[in-house]
Motif scaffolding. Structure first.
Motif, mmCIF file in Angstrom:
data_model
loop_
_atom_site.group_PDB
_atom_site.id
_atom_site.type_symbol
_atom_site.label_atom_id
_atom_site.label_comp_id
_atom_site.label_asym_id
_atom_site.label_seq_id
_atom_site.Cartn_x
_atom_site.Cartn_y
_atom_site.Cartn_z
ATOM 1 N N UNK A 164 -5.056 2.985 4.062
ATOM 2 C CA UNK A 164 -5.630 4.115 4.790
ATOM 3 C C UNK A 164 -6.512 3.597 5.921
ATOM 4 N N UNK A 165 -6.782 4.433 6.918
ATOM 5 C CA UNK A 165 -7.724 4.020 7.959
ATOM 6 C C UNK A 165 -9.089 3.646 7.398
ATOM 7 N N UNK A 166 -9.477 4.264 6.284
ATOM 8 C CA UNK A 166 -10.790 3.985 5.696
ATOM 9 C C UNK A 166 -10.820 2.657 4.954
ATOM 10 N N UNK A 167 -9.725 2.296 4.291
ATOM 11 C CA UNK A 167 -9.738 1.090 3.449
ATOM 12 C C UNK A 167 -9.308 -0.160 4.197
ATOM 13 N N UNK A 168 -8.332 -0.036 5.089
ATOM 14 C CA UNK A 168 -7.787 -1.224 5.769
ATOM 15 C C UNK A 168 -7.798 -1.099 7.283
ATOM 16 N N UNK A 169 -8.335 0.005 7.828
ATOM 17 C CA UNK A 169 -8.380 0.246 9.261
ATOM 18 C C UNK A 169 -6.976 0.182 9.870
ATOM 19 N N UNK A 170 -6.011 0.709 9.130
ATOM 20 C CA UNK A 170 -4.638 0.820 9.608
ATOM 21 C C UNK A 170 -4.229 2.287 9.490
ATOM 22 N N UNK A 171 -3.050 2.603 10.009
ATOM 23 C CA UNK A 171 -2.478 3.895 9.685
ATOM 24 C C UNK A 171 -2.305 3.980 8.172
ATOM 25 N N UNK A 172 -2.188 5.212 7.670
ATOM 26 C CA UNK A 172 -1.964 5.383 6.247
ATOM 27 C C UNK A 172 -0.518 5.059 5.882
ATOM 28 N N UNK A 173 -0.339 4.178 4.894
ATOM 29 C CA UNK A 173 0.989 3.819 4.410
ATOM 30 C C UNK A 173 0.952 3.726 2.891
ATOM 31 N N UNK A 174 2.032 4.186 2.280
ATOM 32 C CA UNK A 174 2.232 4.013 0.838
ATOM 33 C C UNK A 174 3.355 3.011 0.637
ATOM 34 N N UNK A 175 3.191 2.138 -0.371
ATOM 35 C CA UNK A 175 4.201 1.111 -0.657
ATOM 36 C C UNK A 175 4.385 0.974 -2.159
#
Length: 411
Positions: free
Chosen positions: A399-410
């Motif tokens: 998430x932007x909050x946890x990894x400063x990336x777009x939100x992605x599920x894997x």
């Protein structure tokens, strides 16, 4: 451009965008084509103003009540991207006083809806899912998204590309996780750079780079990118495989798939086969080491860079996407070999599209099980690296909050 004229132009673009008849990026692009006299700085101000209004729409609607002139002008004032003195030179005294009053409002004095700026029908499900993580996510989705590049390891080393960008007066830093990523300061015209035209760089959010890495593509693998779209992850996996093995890129939408051919040529990729018809893949059922399903989704994880989509999203849209995801998983699962891996990805943060989908698929397909992926994260990025969210100890959500990336599920 005179401040008053620029503000009026911002207000007009805000008005056009808020009809929600077309995606915001398409509206902005057409507006620029129709107003070719706009300079780079004016275009930047217009675009950033519109996207700020979209990100904080509920708050700005609250702060811009009727009775004070055209609402789109008030919204443009609140979201204006530029020096405050420049803006105030275009305002009436009444508007200046009103803007000063807005500046004194504290977040704790606002209603929740004016703080989170999210569709009301999604707020409670997100709170139930995230608990105390809801507010950090909501606040991060209201921020501007960074611009990330992936350095093409088939052609260049990251350090060399970073030096080349610096020579072009483009500042960058290495991304926190991806070993191929660079985060750019500002939004330069990258497509005009020699590094782009010769295929040394691709624009790709670090989150997208990360999930391609989590596939763990290896030299000699047979990989299927089942919903390849424009080919960003296909290119990333091919480079990680050093042009060895095979990557098959397939998508049902030929329009989405169309850019991949030119991108492959520019990147110097030789181990990719492109398919736009499923029948051409059928002889390969049960043959692939890894099958990546980058499933169609609501795109809730990209709301920083596509904020208009959160106001266009409906329950009907979500239901359509979950149905498409189930179909994609069922079809793609046929192509994994015994002992192989089916990898499921969305750019969503909604559990209906993520954990619920993989658990449903595993329950209906006893030959598959959901396996733990956090160890792959530590293998790639180290045990001391910041951890993504995991609701079940097996799947991963960026998430932007946890990894400063777009939100992605894997998974």
């Amino acid at each position: 451009m005179h401040p008053k004229v620029l503000l009026d132009t911002c207000a007009e673009l805000v008005r056009l965008t808020l009809t929600f008849e077309h995606p915001a990026d398409a509206v902005v692009s057409r507006f620029f084509r129709d107003n070719r006299g706009l300079g780079p700085r004016e275009r930047a101000t217009l675009a950033e103003t519109v996207y700020t209004v979209l990100r904080k729409k509920l708050l700005f609607d609250h702060l811009a009540p009727s009775g004070y002139g055209p609402k789109e002008r008030r919204l443009a004032i609140l979201g204006f991207h530029g020096p405050r003195d420049f803006l105030k030179s275009a305002l009436t005294e009444q508007e200046k006083n009103w803007l000063d009053q807005c500046d004194t409002i504290k977040p704790e004095d606002l209603m929740e809806r004016h703080r989170h700026n999210l569709p009301e029908w999604l707020v409670q499900p997100l709170k139930d899912q995230l608990g105390p993580g809801f507010w950090p996510l909501a606040e991060s989705l209201a921020q501007n998204a960074p611009l990330d590049l992936r350095v093409n390891a088939l052609k260049e080393k990251r350090a060399e590309v970073q030096k080349e960008l610096a020579q072009a007066a483009i500042k960058s830093v290495v991304t926190p996780f991806s070993p191929w990523g660079l985060r750019i300061d500002g939004k330069p015209a990258l497509t005009k750079l020699d590094a782009f035209t010769r295929g040394a760089i691709e624009v790709q959010d670090e989150g997208s780079q990360i999930v391609a890495d989590l596939v763990l593509p290896e030299e000699g693998d047979q990989v299927l990118d089942y919903c390849a779209g424009g080919g960003g992850k296909t290119l990333a996996m091919s480079a990680a495989m050093h042009n060895k093995g095979q990557v098959h890129a397939y998508d049902t939408d030929r329009r989405r798939l169309a850019p991949i051919i030119e991108r492959l040529k520019r990147a110097g990729t030789r181990n990719v086969q492109v398919h736009d018809e499923r029948n051409g893949l059928l002889p390969l059922r049960g043959k692939f080491d890894k099958v990546l399903v980058d499933a169609p989704c609501t795109g809730t994880g990209t709301w920083r860079r596509r904020p208009d989509t959160k106001w266009r999203l409906t329950q009907k849209n979500l239901d359509e996407r979950t149905s498409q995801q189930q179909e994609a998983l069922a079809q793609a699962g046929e192509f994994a070999r015994p002992g192989g891996a089916l990898l499921y990805v969305t750019c969503s943060v909604l559990p209906e599209e993520n954990e619920a989908q993989v658990n449903r698929f595993a329950a209906q397909n006893p030959d598959f099980e959901v396996v733990e992926t956090l160890s792959s994260w530590e293998t790639l990025f180290g045990k001391d690296a910041a951890k993504p969210r995991s609701s079940d100890g097996k799947t991963i959500t960026l998430t932007p909050a946890s990894t400063d990336t777009d939100g992605f599920f894997f998974s």
